[in-house]
Design a protein around this motif. Sequence first.
Motif, short mmCIF file in Angstrom:
data_model
loop_
_atom_site.label_atom_id
_atom_site.label_comp_id
_atom_site.label_asym_id
_atom_site.label_seq_id
_atom_site.Cartn_x
_atom_site.Cartn_y
_atom_site.Cartn_z
N GLU A 99 48.23 18.36 44.59
CA GLU A 99 47.76 17.26 45.45
C GLU A 99 47.67 15.95 44.66
N ALA A 100 47.17 16.03 43.43
CA ALA A 100 47.08 14.83 42.58
C ALA A 100 48.46 14.26 42.32
N ALA A 101 49.43 15.12 42.08
CA ALA A 101 50.81 14.67 41.84
C ALA A 101 51.35 13.94 43.06
N ALA A 102 51.09 14.47 44.24
CA ALA A 102 51.56 13.83 45.47
C ALA A 102 50.88 12.47 45.67
N ILE A 103 49.59 12.39 45.40
CA ILE A 103 48.85 11.13 45.57
C ILE A 103 49.36 10.07 44.61
N LEU A 104 49.59 10.45 43.34
CA LEU A 104 50.02 9.49 42.32
C LEU A 104 51.54 9.30 42.28
N ASN A 105 52.24 10.08 43.11
CA ASN A 105 53.70 9.96 43.18
C ASN A 105 54.37 10.30 41.85
N VAL A 106 53.91 11.39 41.23
CA VAL A 106 54.48 11.89 39.98
C VAL A 106 54.68 13.39 40.11
N THR A 107 55.19 14.02 39.07
CA THR A 107 55.38 15.47 39.10
C THR A 107 54.11 16.19 38.65
N ASP A 108 54.04 17.47 38.95
CA ASP A 108 52.92 18.30 38.47
C ASP A 108 52.85 18.25 36.95
N LYS A 109 54.02 18.30 36.31
CA LYS A 109 54.10 18.28 34.85
C LYS A 109 53.45 17.01 34.29
N THR A 110 53.65 15.90 34.97
CA THR A 110 53.06 14.63 34.53
C THR A 110 51.53 14.69 34.64
N ARG A 127 61.92 10.83 44.37
CA ARG A 127 61.59 10.38 43.02
C ARG A 127 61.01 11.53 42.19
N ARG A 128 60.04 12.23 42.77
CA ARG A 128 59.38 13.34 42.07
C ARG A 128 60.37 14.41 41.67
N GLU A 129 61.29 14.72 42.58
CA GLU A 129 62.23 15.82 42.34
C GLU A 129 63.51 15.36 41.64
N GLY A 130 63.62 14.07 41.36
CA GLY A 130 64.78 13.55 40.64
C GLY A 130 66.09 13.67 41.42
N LEU A 131 66.00 13.50 42.73
CA LEU A 131 67.18 13.64 43.57
C LEU A 131 67.91 12.32 43.76
N HIS A 132 69.18 12.38 44.04
CA HIS A 132 70.02 11.24 44.39
C HIS A 132 69.98 10.13 43.34
N PHE A 147 42.48 5.95 38.60
CA PHE A 147 43.53 6.13 37.61
C PHE A 147 44.50 4.95 37.64
N GLN A 148 44.85 4.44 36.48
CA GLN A 148 45.79 3.34 36.34
C GLN A 148 47.03 3.85 35.59
N GLN A 149 48.17 3.87 36.26
CA GLN A 149 49.38 4.25 35.57
C GLN A 149 49.82 3.10 34.69
N ARG A 150 50.27 3.42 33.51
CA ARG A 150 50.74 2.42 32.56
C ARG A 150 52.24 2.27 32.66
N SER A 151 52.71 1.08 32.43
CA SER A 151 54.16 0.90 32.42
C SER A 151 54.70 1.46 31.10
#
Length: 180
Positions: free
Chosen positions: A18-29, A107-112, A58-62
């Motif tokens: 759920e956190a990954a979906a909210i932050l728009n990143v992967t579980d691994k991240t 984006r999360r799944e690295g598609l297209h 949470f603040q994502q860093r560039s």
Amino acid sequence: MSEENDIPKIPGYVSVKEAAAILNVTDKTIYFYIDNKRLQAVRASNMLLIPKEEIERFQQRSVGRPRTKTPSWHSSTKDNALLVTSIRVPVKSGKHTILSKNLAKLRREGLHNFPGTVARYIFGFEENPDEVEILLVWKVGIMPDQEAREKLLKVFQEELSDVLHWEKAHYHQGTVFMHA
């Protein structure tokens, strides 16, 4: 059984998925953020749970160093030329939220990723929020042939056919004269 069914809903906490979906990143991240103390988590049996307030603040860093100097204009040499494909396509009525979720999933799944591109953008306009533009910048020396590019685009279109009016899309192709 999926993670959502395995974890009891505890008010104020979310799962890694759920956190990954909210932050728009992967579980691994998310695991990386937890390991590096950027996100706090609690262990409940063999599961990690993250407090919702941790996600909210949470603040994502560039990535990389911030630019201190604006790059100057460049012109590509003939063997390093860039080709641009621009597609403006209307968003189906009431589908903006689903479009955002679908794009986050891609984006999360690295598609297209469109092999041969050096830049890919999907953006919207404030003056026309019911339209998106897809901008693909291809490096001529490594881009696939026209037929292969069309196949890649067709698969991409199928993925987003439930939210975009592809039959009303406007396509433009051109050469990059200068870039930064």
